[in-house]
Design a protein around this motif. Sequence first.
Motif, PDB file in Angstrom:
ATOM      1  N   LEU A  50     -67.624   5.654 -27.714  1.00  9.74           N
ATOM      2  CA  LEU A  50     -66.938   6.924 -27.446  1.00  9.74           C
ATOM      3  C   LEU A  50     -66.443   6.974 -26.011  1.00  9.74           C
ATOM      4  O   LEU A  50     -65.314   7.403 -25.739  1.00  9.74           O
ATOM      5  CB  LEU A  50     -67.890   8.090 -27.718  1.00  9.74           C
ATOM      6  N   ALA A  51     -67.278   6.554 -25.078  1.00  9.63           N
ATOM      7  CA  ALA A  51     -66.902   6.575 -23.663  1.00  9.63           C
ATOM      8  C   ALA A  51     -65.713   5.660 -23.393  1.00  9.63           C
ATOM      9  O   ALA A  51     -64.784   6.029 -22.658  1.00  9.63           O
ATOM     10  CB  ALA A  51     -68.089   6.161 -22.803  1.00  9.63           C
ATOM     11  N   ILE A  52     -65.723   4.490 -23.995  1.00  5.26           N
ATOM     12  CA  ILE A  52     -64.601   3.546 -23.808  1.00  5.26           C
ATOM     13  C   ILE A  52     -63.319   4.140 -24.378  1.00  5.26           C
ATOM     14  O   ILE A  52     -62.250   4.105 -23.748  1.00  5.26           O
ATOM     15  CB  ILE A  52     -64.927   2.193 -24.470  1.00  5.26           C
ATOM     16  N   GLY A  53     -63.431   4.715 -25.585  1.00  3.25           N
ATOM     17  CA  GLY A  53     -62.255   5.308 -26.216  1.00  3.25           C
ATOM     18  C   GLY A  53     -61.704   6.474 -25.423  1.00  3.25           C
ATOM     19  O   GLY A  53     -60.486   6.586 -25.219  1.00  3.25           O
ATOM     20  N   LEU A  54     -62.594   7.340 -24.934  1.00  4.72           N
ATOM     21  CA  LEU A  54     -62.138   8.490 -24.159  1.00  4.72           C
ATOM     22  C   LEU A  54     -61.521   8.043 -22.839  1.00  4.72           C
ATOM     23  O   LEU A  54     -60.523   8.604 -22.395  1.00  4.72           O
ATOM     24  CB  LEU A  54     -63.294   9.441 -23.907  1.00  4.72           C
ATOM     25  N   GLY A  55     -62.111   7.018 -22.220  1.00  4.92           N
ATOM     26  CA  GLY A  55     -61.554   6.521 -20.971  1.00  4.92           C
ATOM     27  C   GLY A  55     -60.146   5.995 -21.146  1.00  4.92           C
ATOM     28  O   GLY A  55     -59.258   6.257 -20.324  1.00  4.92           O
ATOM     29  N   ILE A  56     -59.908   5.278 -22.243  1.00  5.36           N
ATOM     30  CA  ILE A  56     -58.571   4.736 -22.511  1.00  5.36           C
ATOM     31  C   ILE A  56     -57.579   5.861 -22.761  1.00  5.36           C
ATOM     32  O   ILE A  56     -56.470   5.875 -22.199  1.00  5.36           O
ATOM     33  CB  ILE A  56     -58.615   3.773 -23.725  1.00  5.36           C
ATOM     34  N   VAL A  57     -57.979   6.826 -23.607  1.00  2.83           N
ATOM     35  CA  VAL A  57     -57.091   7.955 -23.902  1.00  2.83           C
ATOM     36  C   VAL A  57     -56.803   8.743 -22.631  1.00  2.83           C
ATOM     37  O   VAL A  57     -55.655   9.154 -22.383  1.00  2.83           O
ATOM     38  CB  VAL A  57     -57.715   8.866 -24.975  1.00  2.83           C
ATOM     39  N   VAL A  86     -54.927  17.338 -18.254  1.00  2.00           N
ATOM     40  CA  VAL A  86     -55.138  15.976 -18.771  1.00  2.00           C
ATOM     41  C   VAL A  86     -56.450  15.909 -19.548  1.00  2.00           C
ATOM     42  O   VAL A  86     -56.515  15.330 -20.644  1.00  2.00           O
ATOM     43  CB  VAL A  86     -55.143  14.949 -17.609  1.00  2.00           C
ATOM     44  N   TRP A  87     -57.498  16.521 -18.995  1.00  2.00           N
ATOM     45  CA  TRP A  87     -58.792  16.471 -19.668  1.00  2.00           C
ATOM     46  C   TRP A  87     -58.767  17.237 -20.990  1.00  2.00           C
ATOM     47  O   TRP A  87     -59.325  16.786 -21.988  1.00  2.00           O
ATOM     48  CB  TRP A  87     -59.889  17.010 -18.766  1.00  2.00           C
ATOM     49  N   LEU A  88     -58.131  18.405 -21.006  1.00  2.00           N
ATOM     50  CA  LEU A  88     -58.068  19.201 -22.230  1.00  2.00           C
ATOM     51  C   LEU A  88     -57.316  18.465 -23.339  1.00  2.00           C
ATOM     52  O   LEU A  88     -57.744  18.475 -24.501  1.00  2.00           O
ATOM     53  CB  LEU A  88     -57.389  20.543 -21.946  1.00  2.00           C
ATOM     54  N   VAL A  89     -56.214  17.835 -22.987  1.00  2.00           N
ATOM     55  CA  VAL A  89     -55.466  17.063 -23.989  1.00  2.00           C
ATOM     56  C   VAL A  89     -56.295  15.877 -24.469  1.00  2.00           C
ATOM     57  O   VAL A  89     -56.359  15.579 -25.670  1.00  2.00           O
ATOM     58  CB  VAL A  89     -54.112  16.585 -23.410  1.00  2.00           C
ATOM     59  N   THR A  90     -56.942  15.205 -23.539  1.00  2.00           N
ATOM     60  CA  THR A  90     -57.791  14.065 -23.901  1.00  2.00           C
ATOM     61  C   THR A  90     -58.912  14.501 -24.835  1.00  2.00           C
ATOM     62  O   THR A  90     -59.174  13.857 -25.859  1.00  2.00           O
ATOM     63  CB  THR A  90     -58.394  13.417 -22.640  1.00  2.00           C
ATOM     64  N   ALA A  91     -59.583  15.597 -24.473  1.00  2.00           N
ATOM     65  CA  ALA A  91     -60.674  16.100 -25.301  1.00  2.00           C
ATOM     66  C   ALA A  91     -60.177  16.489 -26.687  1.00  2.00           C
ATOM     67  O   ALA A  91     -60.844  16.222 -27.698  1.00  2.00           O
ATOM     68  CB  ALA A  91     -61.332  17.307 -24.625  1.00  2.00           C
ATOM     69  N   ALA A  92     -58.987  17.101 -26.756  1.00  2.00           N
ATOM     70  CA  ALA A  92     -58.426  17.493 -28.050  1.00  2.00           C
ATOM     71  C   ALA A  92     -58.145  16.269 -28.920  1.00  2.00           C
ATOM     72  O   ALA A  92     -58.415  16.269 -30.133  1.00  2.00           O
ATOM     73  CB  ALA A  92     -57.146  18.302 -27.844  1.00  2.00           C
ATOM     74  N   VAL A  93     -57.619  15.214 -28.306  1.00  2.00           N
ATOM     75  CA  VAL A  93     -57.335  13.980 -29.049  1.00  2.00           C
ATOM     76  C   VAL A  93     -58.621  13.352 -29.572  1.00  2.00           C
ATOM     77  O   VAL A  93     -58.717  12.954 -30.741  1.00  2.00           O
ATOM     78  CB  VAL A  93     -56.569  12.976 -28.156  1.00  2.00           C
ATOM     79  N   ILE A  94     -59.639  13.268 -28.713  1.00  2.00           N
ATOM     80  CA  ILE A  94     -60.919  12.671 -29.116  1.00  2.00           C
ATOM     81  C   ILE A  94     -61.589  13.493 -30.212  1.00  2.00           C
ATOM     82  O   ILE A  94     -62.127  12.948 -31.187  1.00  2.00           O
ATOM     83  CB  ILE A  94     -61.850  12.548 -27.888  1.00  2.00           C
ATOM     84  N   LEU A  95     -61.546  14.820 -30.080  1.00  2.00           N
ATOM     85  CA  LEU A  95     -62.132  15.678 -31.108  1.00  2.00           C
ATOM     86  C   LEU A  95     -61.411  15.505 -32.437  1.00  2.00           C
ATOM     87  O   LEU A  95     -62.045  15.470 -33.502  1.00  2.00           O
ATOM     88  CB  LEU A  95     -62.078  17.140 -30.662  1.00  2.00           C
ATOM     89  N   ALA A  96     -60.092  15.385 -32.390  1.00  2.00           N
ATOM     90  CA  ALA A  96     -59.316  15.196 -33.620  1.00  2.00           C
ATOM     91  C   ALA A  96     -59.647  13.858 -34.278  1.00  2.00           C
ATOM     92  O   ALA A  96     -59.820  13.779 -35.501  1.00  2.00           O
ATOM     93  CB  ALA A  96     -57.821  15.279 -33.308  1.00  2.00           C
ATOM     94  N   ILE A  97     -59.754  12.814 -33.456  1.00  2.00           N
ATOM     95  CA  ILE A  97     -60.082  11.493 -33.990  1.00  2.00           C
ATOM     96  C   ILE A  97     -61.456  11.504 -34.645  1.00  2.00           C
ATOM     97  O   ILE A  97     -61.648  10.991 -35.760  1.00  2.00           O
ATOM     98  CB  ILE A  97     -60.019  10.426 -32.870  1.00  2.00           C
TER      99      ILE A  97
END
Length: 470
Positions: A50-57, A86-97
């Motif tokens: 999860l950390a790797i994926g979030l870091g990339i996104v 940037v963080w909110l968009v990233t978090a939204a993408v990760i939550l959706a995934i």
Amino acid sequence: MGNENNGMVRSHEFELAIVYRITDLVIIFSTLVMLAWWRTGHVDSDFQQLAIGLGIVYLIVAESFTLYRSWRIASVKQQANTTLSVWLVTAAVILAINYFLKASDNYSRIVFAGWLVITPMLLIVWRIVFREILGLLRKTGYNTRKAIIIGVSETGLRLQKELTENADLGIVFKGFFDDRDALRLSDDTQYSGKVRPVYQALELAKRAKVDHVYIALPMHAKSRISSYLKQLSDTTCTTFIVPDFFTYNLIHSRWSSLGNIQTVSVFDSPFRGFTSVMVKRLQDIFLASVIITLISPLLLAVGLGVKLSSAGPVIFKQDRYGLDGKRIRVWKFRSMKVMENGGKVTQATQNDPRVTRFGAFIRRTSLDELPQFFNVLMGSMSIVGPRPHAVAHNEEYRHVVDRYMLRHKVKPGITGWAQINGCRGETDTLDKMERRIAYDLEYIQAWSLWMDVKIVFLTIFKGFVNKAAY
């Protein structure tokens, strides 16, 4: 070479961007590790992935928001807002995934929620600290840039003041250049300092003795500006045009393109573009949903009180102006014996006979406004914004209050900057309405997510009960 450049200038931009990227990733990963270790005593492979994926996104989203550009001449608020976006968009993408992959059950919800909340605060705090460190270094002459201003104008003088009073920007003012004679300059701007001819500025630029050139000439000096730009194009200086229309009180002006034509908006909304609109809308949906859930017993109680206290409907729907001046239906608990919604609407006054006894109570405590949280959910209103006025009042005041209709560049709100600053209740004088509009426009100009949070927080303590609300 050392004295001429006054420290390393251009080469550090790339290095600083690398520092920002590495530090961001370290914060993202280390925050998760510490929270996971605190909660479970270990960091399993699911969290590592999860950390790797979030870091990339995060890095991809950051690039699209140009988060790693130079923030030297931008404000702390602008940098913080961009980082949060940037963080909110990233978090939204990760939550959706995670939702679509049904992987959320693999993580501790406490750790995940804590990570999503704490990380952006750390990302912003470290940037503020780093800016302060860079500012202190620049005050000692490290990593600075030399700037000159062509044009002793009101705009140029304001720019000089900003440069000289904000040494932490790392931009050292090196003088004014203008071809007008000293007597005319003194008459036009009351400036009596040293001014050199423009040809010397162009020579300094061509010899790379300065880094920034600001052209602060009036718009009617088009031919001179074009001539200077043509000559400066043969240099490596970063050149800025500071047009004099920026001396006016503009509302979120910004550059844009219409086909191949560059334009600048004079009066615009702060909510243009996907990010700001999305952040504002998500904030509204979240807060309205939570508040409606919490106050549902109160809604029933007030509704019952309205029904039992006088004849008529529980909910009063009044036409008001919404975003871009379009009519919307605003919901309120009925507090009067009449329901005025035509071309003439009389404002409530103290001891108004139209107001019922129970209506006076809910108006004084703002309980009559509670149904507007449903307006927020439906998208016609926002939690925070200028309070909507009756259509009749809009038509009356738009002709007598300067820039009145600009308050409709954003959605109307349940609470607002004007309300927490005491502008509530009857506007029986023009001065009261002008003061309210001034606060509304100040909110539009200064909007940020943090400002909305501040207004909501202050509303809890000073925005509900008011002796001026009749």
